[in-house]
Scaffold this motif. Structure first.
Motif, PDB file in Angstrom:
ATOM      1  N   GLU A   1      26.920 -10.275  39.755  1.00 56.64           N
ATOM      2  CA  GLU A   1      26.017  -9.203  40.568  1.00 56.64           C
ATOM      3  C   GLU A   1      26.628  -9.195  41.856  1.00 56.64           C
ATOM      4  OE1 GLU A   1      21.668  -9.977  38.507  1.00 56.64           O
ATOM      5  OE2 GLU A   1      22.123 -11.090  40.403  1.00 56.64           O
ATOM      6  N   ALA A   2      27.095 -10.044  42.557  1.00 56.16           N
ATOM      7  CA  ALA A   2      27.762 -10.248  43.950  1.00 56.16           C
ATOM      8  C   ALA A   2      29.126  -9.364  43.540  1.00 56.16           C
ATOM      9  CB  ALA A   2      27.892 -11.617  44.201  1.00 56.16           C
ATOM     10  N   SER A   3      29.870  -9.642  42.708  1.00 56.17           N
ATOM     11  CA  SER A   3      31.090  -8.938  42.379  1.00 56.17           C
ATOM     12  C   SER A   3      30.888  -7.488  42.266  1.00 56.17           C
ATOM     13  CB  SER A   3      31.881  -9.522  41.253  1.00 56.17           C
ATOM     14  OG  SER A   3      33.044  -9.042  40.731  1.00 56.17           O
ATOM     15  N   TRP A   4      30.089  -7.126  41.353  1.00 52.89           N
ATOM     16  CA  TRP A   4      29.720  -5.687  41.100  1.00 52.89           C
ATOM     17  C   TRP A   4      29.238  -5.011  42.397  1.00 52.89           C
ATOM     18  CZ3 TRP A   4      32.059  -3.546  37.426  1.00 52.89           C
ATOM     19  CH2 TRP A   4      32.219  -3.985  36.178  1.00 52.89           C
ATOM     20  N   LEU A   5      28.263  -5.445  43.146  1.00 51.00           N
ATOM     21  CA  LEU A   5      27.793  -5.070  44.228  1.00 51.00           C
ATOM     22  C   LEU A   5      28.638  -5.300  45.513  1.00 51.00           C
ATOM     23  CD1 LEU A   5      24.264  -5.992  43.804  1.00 51.00           C
ATOM     24  CD2 LEU A   5      25.121  -3.758  43.420  1.00 51.00           C
ATOM     25  N   ASP A   6      29.961  -5.755  45.444  1.00 51.49           N
ATOM     26  CA  ASP A   6      30.809  -6.025  46.420  1.00 51.49           C
ATOM     27  C   ASP A   6      30.058  -6.596  47.710  1.00 51.49           C
ATOM     28  OD1 ASP A   6      33.015  -5.917  47.764  1.00 51.49           O
ATOM     29  OD2 ASP A   6      32.962  -3.902  48.270  1.00 51.49           O
ATOM     30  N   GLN A   7      29.417  -7.876  47.404  1.00 50.00           N
ATOM     31  CA  GLN A   7      28.765  -8.500  48.719  1.00 50.00           C
ATOM     32  C   GLN A   7      28.936 -10.013  48.451  1.00 50.00           C
ATOM     33  OE1 GLN A   7      24.300  -7.492  48.177  1.00 50.00           O
ATOM     34  NE2 GLN A   7      24.051  -9.515  47.890  1.00 50.00           N
ATOM     35  N   PRO A   8      28.815 -10.508  49.542  1.00 52.54           N
ATOM     36  CA  PRO A   8      28.729 -11.945  49.548  1.00 52.54           C
ATOM     37  C   PRO A   8      27.602 -12.603  48.661  1.00 52.54           C
ATOM     38  CG  PRO A   8      28.800 -11.437  51.752  1.00 52.54           C
ATOM     39  CD  PRO A   8      28.679 -10.298  51.097  1.00 52.54           C
ATOM     40  N   ALA A   9      27.809 -13.731  47.911  1.00 48.99           N
ATOM     41  CA  ALA A   9      26.769 -14.225  47.054  1.00 48.99           C
ATOM     42  C   ALA A   9      25.798 -15.300  47.676  1.00 48.99           C
ATOM     43  CB  ALA A   9      27.813 -15.238  45.954  1.00 48.99           C
ATOM     44  N   THR A  10      26.056 -15.087  49.230  1.00 51.15           N
ATOM     45  CA  THR A  10      24.943 -16.046  49.938  1.00 51.15           C
ATOM     46  C   THR A  10      23.910 -15.115  50.181  1.00 51.15           C
ATOM     47  OG1 THR A  10      26.680 -15.657  51.589  1.00 51.15           O
ATOM     48  CG2 THR A  10      26.647 -17.880  50.496  1.00 51.15           C
ATOM     49  N   HIS A  11      24.099 -13.769  50.273  1.00 49.51           N
ATOM     50  CA  HIS A  11      23.299 -12.791  50.911  1.00 49.51           C
ATOM     51  C   HIS A  11      22.257 -12.172  49.946  1.00 49.51           C
ATOM     52  CE1 HIS A  11      26.169 -11.206  54.234  1.00 49.51           C
ATOM     53  NE2 HIS A  11      26.227 -12.551  54.369  1.00 49.51           N
ATOM     54  N   PRO A  12      20.902 -12.400  50.085  1.00 52.45           N
ATOM     55  CA  PRO A  12      20.110 -11.955  48.929  1.00 52.45           C
ATOM     56  C   PRO A  12      20.000 -10.486  48.416  1.00 52.45           C
ATOM     57  CG  PRO A  12      18.831 -13.033  50.987  1.00 52.45           C
ATOM     58  CD  PRO A  12      20.344 -12.626  51.342  1.00 52.45           C
ATOM     59  N   VAL A  13      19.631 -10.366  47.142  1.00 51.05           N
ATOM     60  CA  VAL A  13      19.370  -9.119  46.788  1.00 51.05           C
ATOM     61  C   VAL A  13      17.961  -8.923  46.501  1.00 51.05           C
ATOM     62  CG1 VAL A  13      21.662  -8.828  45.596  1.00 51.05           C
ATOM     63  CG2 VAL A  13      19.776 -10.087  44.243  1.00 51.05           C
ATOM     64  N   LEU A  14      17.514  -7.473  46.376  1.00 47.97           N
ATOM     65  CA  LEU A  14      16.110  -7.268  46.032  1.00 47.97           C
ATOM     66  C   LEU A  14      16.491  -6.708  44.401  1.00 47.97           C
ATOM     67  CD1 LEU A  14      15.826  -4.668  48.951  1.00 47.97           C
ATOM     68  CD2 LEU A  14      14.649  -6.842  48.741  1.00 47.97           C
ATOM     69  N   VAL A  15      15.184  -7.029  43.842  1.00 47.87           N
ATOM     70  CA  VAL A  15      15.166  -6.899  42.481  1.00 47.87           C
ATOM     71  C   VAL A  15      14.008  -6.167  42.063  1.00 47.87           C
ATOM     72  CG1 VAL A  15      15.011  -7.908  40.131  1.00 47.87           C
ATOM     73  CG2 VAL A  15      16.490  -9.024  41.963  1.00 47.87           C
ATOM     74  N   VAL A  16      14.259  -4.916  41.364  1.00 49.78           N
ATOM     75  CA  VAL A  16      12.947  -3.948  40.711  1.00 49.78           C
ATOM     76  C   VAL A  16      13.006  -3.986  39.472  1.00 49.78           C
ATOM     77  CG1 VAL A  16      11.914  -1.900  41.218  1.00 49.78           C
ATOM     78  CG2 VAL A  16      13.218  -2.704  42.975  1.00 49.78           C
ATOM     79  N   ARG A  17      11.817  -4.714  38.898  1.00 52.63           N
ATOM     80  CA  ARG A  17      11.563  -4.439  37.476  1.00 52.63           C
ATOM     81  C   ARG A  17      10.368  -3.328  37.173  1.00 52.63           C
ATOM     82  NH1 ARG A  17      10.956 -10.391  38.391  1.00 52.63           N
ATOM     83  NH2 ARG A  17      13.078 -11.109  38.030  1.00 52.63           N
ATOM     84  N   LYS A  18      10.887  -2.486  36.604  1.00 52.46           N
ATOM     85  CA  LYS A  18       9.959  -1.218  36.461  1.00 52.46           C
ATOM     86  C   LYS A  18       9.948  -0.878  34.984  1.00 52.46           C
ATOM     87  CE  LYS A  18      13.473   2.102  35.823  1.00 52.46           C
ATOM     88  NZ  LYS A  18      13.351   3.197  34.978  1.00 52.46           N
ATOM     89  N   VAL A  19       8.675   0.000  34.747  1.00 54.53           N
ATOM     90  CA  VAL A  19       8.410   0.645  33.554  1.00 54.53           C
ATOM     91  C   VAL A  19       8.097   2.115  33.730  1.00 54.53           C
ATOM     92  CG1 VAL A  19       6.764   0.533  31.485  1.00 54.53           C
ATOM     93  CG2 VAL A  19       7.484  -1.569  32.665  1.00 54.53           C
TER      94      VAL A  19
END
Length: 272
Positions: free
Chosen positions: A208-226
């Motif tokens: 995910e860090a590679s695809w988003l081009d961001q450091p692996a130490t920086h948090p991401v927001l995760v949205v699970r939706k229907v």
């Protein structure tokens, strides 16, 4: 005679060409100062590696190490095949509502939306997916992984599931570069609503860090939706990982009045 260390410390931080030897730390320090004082503005591309090598009288390894340090600190981002850019400081405000649409969300903010198909497959729906999509055991579903961009900068990674029997041809359409909306519309789903969204935060995986081009130490927001059609039947579920340092999620509790009226009319038409 001044020591080399004292010379480096007293050198101007925004010099255009360095006449004394420097290591990667000096390169990092000077570029950091130029980002902080605005000489290098958000979104601006840094000079290419050969120019930085000449300016600081260092080798390619030192330049790359300095740029890697700046990226780890979140000051720059390197886009493959394009170059290294100063990160934008403003966050993109992505609205989550009953009718969330990726392209419209970005266009309303003057951003250019785009997406890249990464991979897809037709699989037996995992039990948790089958339950959410109200599918019988053993039913098949399309699994689509796409990378979303705003102004050519990656902002999200979407892992979505669709019932294969209801939407034949969806996988092939996405593989060809099209969107899912056209296939949904071709099968009678011209409009759909968000049933629910769940938001969590965590650290990204290495992929995910590679695809988003961001450091692996920086948090991401995760949205699970229907999402569901206007009769309430689920049509897709997904987990979307957002680059936390580039995006803030804005939750709309109510639809605008005109949206409510349109939804009522559409649901009435479906009931007919």
């Amino acid at each position: 005679m001044k020591s080399f260390e004292r010379v480096v410390r007293s050198a101007p931080e925004t010099m255009t060409k360095t006449s004394l030897p420097a290591d990667w730390r000096t390169v990092e320090t000077c570029l950091t100062a130029e980002i902080r004082n605005g000489r290098l503005s958000p979104g601006e591309q840094l000079p290419p590696e050969p120019a930085l090598m000449a300016r600081f009288a260092v080798g390619r390894h030192s330049v790359r190490r300095a740029l890697a340090a700046l990226q780890t600190r979140g000051l720059v981002q390197t886009l493959q095949g394009s170059g290294t850019y100063v990160r934008r400081t403003e966050l993109l405000g992505y609205r989550l509502s009953e009718r969330t649409r990726f392209s419209r969300n970005l266009l309303d903010q003057g951003r250019e939306p785009s997406a890249r198909f990464l991979r897809g497959a037709e699989l037996v729906a995992p039990p948790e997916v089958a339950e959410v999509l109200d599918l019988p055991p053993g039913a098949r579903a399309y699994n689509i992984l796409r990378l979303g961009f705003a102004d050519a900068v990656p902002i999200n990674l979407s892992n979505a599931w669709y019932p294969a029997r209801r939407f034949p041809g969806l996988l092939e359409a996405c593989q060809a570069g099209g969107g899912a909306s056209e296939v949904l519309a071709a099968h009678g789903v011209d409009d759909y609503l968000r049933l629910r969204s769940t938001i969590v935060t965590r650290l990204p995986t290495a992929d995910e860090a590679s695809w988003l081009d961001q450091p692996a130490t920086h948090p991401v927001l995760v949205v699970r939706k229907v999402d569901a059609d206007l009769s309430g039947v689920p049509i897709t579920c997904s987990e979307t990982v957002w680059a936390g340092e580039r995006v803030q999620l804005l939750v709309d509790n109510e639809r605008p009045p005109e949206s409510k009226g349109r939804a009522h009319q559409e649901m009435t038409d479906v009931d007919r």
